[in-house]
Scaffold this motif. Structure first.
Motif, short mmCIF file in Angstrom:
data_model
loop_
_atom_site.label_atom_id
_atom_site.label_comp_id
_atom_site.label_asym_id
_atom_site.label_seq_id
_atom_site.Cartn_x
_atom_site.Cartn_y
_atom_site.Cartn_z
N PHE A 84 0.82 -1.21 0.00
CA PHE A 84 0.00 0.00 0.00
C PHE A 84 0.86 1.26 0.00
N SER A 85 2.05 1.20 0.61
CA SER A 85 2.94 2.37 0.55
C SER A 85 3.43 2.59 -0.88
N LEU A 86 3.70 1.51 -1.61
CA LEU A 86 4.08 1.65 -3.02
C LEU A 86 2.91 2.21 -3.84
N GLU A 87 1.71 1.73 -3.53
CA GLU A 87 0.53 2.21 -4.24
C GLU A 87 0.32 3.70 -3.98
N ASP A 88 0.51 4.14 -2.75
CA ASP A 88 0.35 5.55 -2.41
C ASP A 88 1.33 6.43 -3.17
N ARG A 89 2.51 5.89 -3.47
CA ARG A 89 3.52 6.65 -4.22
C ARG A 89 3.33 6.52 -5.73
N GLY A 90 2.34 5.72 -6.15
CA GLY A 90 2.06 5.57 -7.57
C GLY A 90 2.92 4.53 -8.28
N GLY A 91 3.59 3.67 -7.52
CA GLY A 91 4.45 2.67 -8.14
C GLY A 91 3.70 1.49 -8.73
N VAL A 92 2.72 1.01 -8.02
CA VAL A 92 1.92 -0.13 -8.46
C VAL A 92 0.51 0.05 -7.91
N THR B 227 -0.69 -4.89 -9.77
CA THR B 227 -0.86 -4.56 -11.18
C THR B 227 -0.46 -3.09 -11.37
N GLY B 228 -0.68 -2.56 -12.57
CA GLY B 228 -0.48 -1.13 -12.79
C GLY B 228 0.92 -0.73 -13.18
N ALA B 229 1.75 -1.68 -13.56
CA ALA B 229 3.12 -1.38 -13.97
C ALA B 229 3.56 -2.45 -14.98
N SER B 230 4.76 -2.31 -15.49
CA SER B 230 5.28 -3.30 -16.44
C SER B 230 5.53 -4.63 -15.71
N LEU C 24 6.65 -5.13 -11.82
CA LEU C 24 5.83 -5.93 -10.90
C LEU C 24 6.63 -7.09 -10.32
N LEU C 25 7.47 -7.71 -11.14
CA LEU C 25 8.30 -8.80 -10.63
C LEU C 25 9.35 -8.27 -9.66
N ALA C 26 9.84 -7.05 -9.89
CA ALA C 26 10.79 -6.43 -8.95
C ALA C 26 10.10 -6.20 -7.60
N VAL C 27 8.84 -5.75 -7.62
CA VAL C 27 8.08 -5.57 -6.39
C VAL C 27 7.91 -6.91 -5.68
N ALA C 28 7.54 -7.94 -6.44
CA ALA C 28 7.36 -9.27 -5.86
C ALA C 28 8.66 -9.76 -5.22
N SER C 29 9.77 -9.49 -5.86
CA SER C 29 11.07 -9.89 -5.33
C SER C 29 11.38 -9.17 -4.03
#
Length: 108
Positions: free
Chosen positions: A33-41, A59-62, A66-71
């Motif tokens: 949710f912090s990433l979402e608030d910053r507009g990342g995903v 979702t919402g990114a390449s 998204l795989l970098a976020v998952a990592s």
């Protein structure tokens, strides 16, 4: 495109009696949710149990982003080892349908 982050539903060891056994779920949710608030995903849907895993949706990114976020999720403190990302879409009829990617990703 949606990336599902499947985290093994393993209780955190050595917690005090009566403590919630999966505190890492809230840590991951706060991180996403912090990433979402910053507009990342975008957090696509609420996380949920799926058998022996807890699944988060972004979702919402390449695909690469998204795989970098998952990592990053897989390496957060307290997150059990063995997480997997599944590259899917919002039309999938059930979890886990798509290309599986072991986490964390190797460093480039």
């Amino acid at each position: 495109m949606v990336v599902e982050i499947h985290v093994p539903l393993v209780p955190t060891p050595d917690l005090p009696d009566g403590a919630y056994p999966f505190p890492w779920i809230e840590e991951i949710e706060n991180f996403l949710f912090s990433l979402e608030d910053r507009g990342g995903v975008e957090v696509f849907d609420d996380g949920e149990d799926d058998g022996d895993a807890y699944v988060f949706f972004v979702t919402g990114a390449s695909e690469q982003d998204l795989l970098a976020v998952a990592s990053r999720v897989a390496t957060l403190p307290g997150v059990p080892a063995g997480s997997v990302a599944v590259v899917s879409n919002d039309e999938a009829e059930e979890f886990g349908l798509g290309r599986r990617v072991a986490l964390p990703l190797p460093a480039l």
